[in-house]
Design a protein around this motif. Structure first.
Motif, PDB file in Angstrom:
ATOM      1  N   TYR A  36       0.831  -1.210   0.000  1.00 46.36           N
ATOM      2  CA  TYR A  36       0.000   0.000   0.000  1.00 46.36           C
ATOM      3  C   TYR A  36       0.861   1.254   0.000  1.00 46.36           C
ATOM      4  N   PHE A  37       2.011   1.204   0.702  1.00 41.62           N
ATOM      5  CA  PHE A  37       2.872   2.377   0.745  1.00 41.62           C
ATOM      6  C   PHE A  37       3.705   2.482  -0.524  1.00 41.62           C
ATOM      7  N   ALA A  38       4.087   1.340  -1.110  1.00 42.02           N
ATOM      8  CA  ALA A  38       4.770   1.376  -2.405  1.00 42.02           C
ATOM      9  C   ALA A  38       3.876   2.047  -3.444  1.00 42.02           C
ATOM     10  N   ARG A  39       2.597   1.725  -3.403  1.00 45.49           N
ATOM     11  CA  ARG A  39       1.642   2.351  -4.317  1.00 45.49           C
ATOM     12  C   ARG A  39       1.562   3.862  -4.060  1.00 45.49           C
ATOM     13  N   ILE A  99      11.493  -0.053   0.987  1.00 49.48           N
ATOM     14  CA  ILE A  99      10.682  -0.060   2.206  1.00 49.48           C
ATOM     15  C   ILE A  99      11.165  -1.212   3.075  1.00 49.48           C
ATOM     16  N   ASP A 100      11.604  -0.910   4.271  1.00 52.44           N
ATOM     17  CA  ASP A 100      12.132  -1.937   5.162  1.00 52.44           C
ATOM     18  C   ASP A 100      11.081  -3.037   5.367  1.00 52.44           C
ATOM     19  N   SER A 101      11.517  -4.296   5.330  1.00 54.06           N
ATOM     20  CA  SER A 101      10.583  -5.427   5.316  1.00 54.06           C
ATOM     21  C   SER A 101      10.151  -5.845   6.718  1.00 54.06           C
ATOM     22  N   CYS A 144      13.107   3.612   3.840  1.00 54.59           N
ATOM     23  CA  CYS A 144      12.051   4.124   4.714  1.00 54.59           C
ATOM     24  C   CYS A 144      11.306   2.933   5.314  1.00 54.59           C
ATOM     25  N   CYS A 145      10.295   3.201   6.103  1.00 51.30           N
ATOM     26  CA  CYS A 145       9.506   2.132   6.718  1.00 51.30           C
ATOM     27  C   CYS A 145       8.028   2.455   6.567  1.00 51.30           C
ATOM     28  N   ALA A 146       7.188   1.462   6.809  1.00 53.60           N
ATOM     29  CA  ALA A 146       5.743   1.667   6.732  1.00 53.60           C
ATOM     30  C   ALA A 146       5.061   0.735   7.725  1.00 53.60           C
ATOM     31  N   PRO A 147       4.102   1.236   8.486  1.00 57.97           N
ATOM     32  CA  PRO A 147       3.460   0.396   9.509  1.00 57.97           C
ATOM     33  C   PRO A 147       2.536  -0.643   8.913  1.00 57.97           C
TER      34      PRO A 147
END
Length: 407
Positions: A36-39, A99-101, A144-147
């Motif tokens: 979702y954040f990649a999008r 995006i950190d996995s 970066c990161c994403a929750p």
């Protein structure tokens, strides 16, 4: 989650992280859990004038199946189109966002460690030209990161949601500020002030001392501390990490002695490690132990000679927002920016004032710059850490007292 907040975050990564220019393209690496954040990043890139965006999925569950059924010869094979893509990225100065996995490391079948090491080494060798350009900051990149729901529960507890995680991340990412982009510019200004102070000292060595560490590391005369934003060859500014709290440099690969102990968990070859104690002599790890992951470190050190030497040394003040949260994120991006750390493996030529002239492995080694197929950060800082610098003039200067930078 608040979609306007996600859009603001994506704009920050695109406009400040890689500083995307009109008609330039972007490659984005994401796991399924953060797609979702990649999008959102791809959409932000097109709003900023991108020519193309390409999202690559790194699915650890599929990787598990590949490792299960392929032999080592198959694992060493990489499709030719990826080489073409690497060439395109380098030739056309694509931006790269990873995006950190954090989400996907918590939901996959077991990974065969030996085979995973073989695959990772083959990938790094195959894309060595692109990796070299990224390490030299010749291409704009940002981690970066994403929750996500799994990561939120791991960090905050079983009742936590991704919205709760985003509330934790907001002050860390400066998304709680009225203008996050302006806030990052001001944050970068403060980092640069400390950077200039460190470099003005002409540091020859650093001594790290805590209840679990007594370690001295030395530097080449060309070593310099950098942090926050970086400059591309065309002088454009970008942020390799968002968030970013560290001041880091390249140590001399032959000058590390004593012992140092990790203070936060670290993922090595997609496996968790804890409380690794590394003993150095003349720059090389000569002995090691681990509370968790000794077998993982065995595999890591077998990859190449450079994994036993240091490629990075970073100073991080324990009063920053990540450290003040008192949370372990199990994310190298966040945890390394919460604590002083070292990296084993490949070093950053960009941290040497003559780095641009060092074009061969032999040149790099002559200037104390380590080379390796790997680069893994290990957090070693704590509120008990004391750090003293010795200048090239022989003066001793206190840099850190009880985990807090004193300059």
């Amino acid at each position: 989650m608040d979609q306007k907040l996600i859009e603001s975050y994506a704009d920050l990564v695109v406009r400040r992280g890689i500083n995307l220019q009109k008609n330039k393209s972007v490659a984005i690496l994401s796991g399924p859990g953060t797609y979702y954040f990649a999008r959102a990043l791809a959409k932000a890139a097109y709003r900023a004038g991108a020519l193309h965006t390409q999202i690559f999925l790194d699915d650890l569950d599929i990787l598990s199946e590949r490792l299960k059924y392929q032999d080592t010869d198959q694992l060493r094979e990489n499709p030719a189109f990826l080489k073409s893509f690497d060439y395109e990225m380098c030739a056309e100065n694509w931006g790269y966002i990873r995006i950190d996995s954090t989400e996907d490391r918590l939901d996959h079948a077991p990974l065969d460690r030996e085979k995973n090491q073989i695959l990772g080494t083959a990938k790094r060798q195959f894309s060595s030209t692109r990796f070299d350009k990224l390490m030299r900051h010749q291409l704009p990149w940002c981690v970066c990161c994403a929750p996500g729901p799994r990561w939120a529960k791991q960090v905050l507890g079983d009742e936590a949601t991704e919205d709760d995680m985003m509330e934790v991340l907001k002050p860390i990412l400066l998304l709680d500020q009225g203008d996050p982009i302006a806030a990052w510019d001001e944050h970068d200004r403060k980092i640069k002030e400390r950077q200039q102070k460190l470099n003005s000292l002409h540091i020859d060595s650093l001594h790290f001392k805590s209840p679990v560490t007594d370690f001295t590391i030395g530097f080449d005369s060309h070593s310099r501390f950098i942090g926050g934003s970086e400059n591309l060859p065309d002088s454009r500014v970008f942020f390799p990490n968002i968030p970013s709290e560290e001041l880091f440099t390249t140590p001399h690969m032959l000058r590390a002695d004593g012992y140092i102990t990790t203070t936060r968990p670290v993922s090595v070859l997609n496996a968790r490690t804890e409380e690794i104690r590394l003993e150095f002599k003349d720059g090389k790890v000569v002995d090691y132990s681990a509370k968790v992951g000794k077998d993982v470190m065995d595999a890591f050190f077998s990859i190449d000679e450079g994994t036993r030497r240091i490629g990075e040394c970073a100073l991080v003040d324990e009063t920053n927002p990540i450290a003040k949260s008192k949370l372990v994120f199990d994310s190298i991006l966040l945890d390394e920016n919460a604590s002083c750390h070292i990296a084993l493996g490949d070093a950053y030529p960009s941290c040497l004032t003559n780095g641009e002239t060092l074009t061969t492995k032999e040149d790099l080694h002559k200037n104390g710059c380590n080379t390796s197929l790997m680069h893994v950060d290990f957090m070693v800082g704590s509120k008990q850490m004391q750090i003293t610098a010795k200048t090239r003039e022989g003066e001793e200067v206190e840099l850190m007292r009880n985990g807090v930078l004193v300059f």
